[in-house]
Design a protein around this motif. Structure first.
Motif, PDB file in Angstrom:
ATOM      1  N   LYS A 139       0.734  -1.218  -0.091  1.00 23.11           N
ATOM      2  CA  LYS A 139       0.120   0.011   0.181  1.00 23.11           C
ATOM      3  C   LYS A 139       0.799   1.096  -0.016  1.00 23.11           C
ATOM      4  O   LYS A 139       0.671   2.074  -0.834  1.00 23.11           O
ATOM      5  N   ASN A 154       1.247   3.599  -3.063  1.00 25.39           N
ATOM      6  CA  ASN A 154       0.551   5.112  -3.162  1.00 25.39           C
ATOM      7  C   ASN A 154       1.891   5.970  -3.564  1.00 25.39           C
ATOM      8  O   ASN A 154       1.896   7.075  -4.431  1.00 25.39           O
ATOM      9  N   LYS A 200      -4.996   1.228  -2.958  1.00 22.34           N
ATOM     10  CA  LYS A 200      -4.481   2.171  -2.408  1.00 22.34           C
ATOM     11  C   LYS A 200      -4.526   2.501  -0.805  1.00 22.34           C
ATOM     12  O   LYS A 200      -3.551   2.687  -0.052  1.00 22.34           O
TER      13      LYS A 200
END
Length: 70
Positions: free
Chosen positions: A8, A12, A40
């Motif tokens: 994650k 991102n 995300k």
């Protein structure tokens, strides 16, 4: 650090660095915008096929996204 958390954070980071819209990546990876949103937020992770397409689009290695390399 958990693998999902690592993915994650790096996912991102790559999206921000590449300055890519979720809709652009969703189209390139052949998934919905909601799937990208879930990646995300860490709610889910992509399949191997989708991970491959994401890596190609973002020009980043799967090892990096998965936390296997820096």
């Amino acid at each position: 650090m958990q693998r999902v958390t690592m993915f994650k954070e790096r996912f991102n980071e790559c999206l921000q660095y590449a300055n890519v819209r979720q809709t652009q990546l969703a189209k390139a990876a052949n998934v919905s915008k909601q799937c990208i949103s879930d990646y995300k937020s860490g709610k889910s992770v992509p399949s191997i096929d989708t991970l491959f397409l994401i890596c190609r689009f973002l020009e980043v290695s799967a090892d990096f996204l998965l936390g296997l390399s820096d």
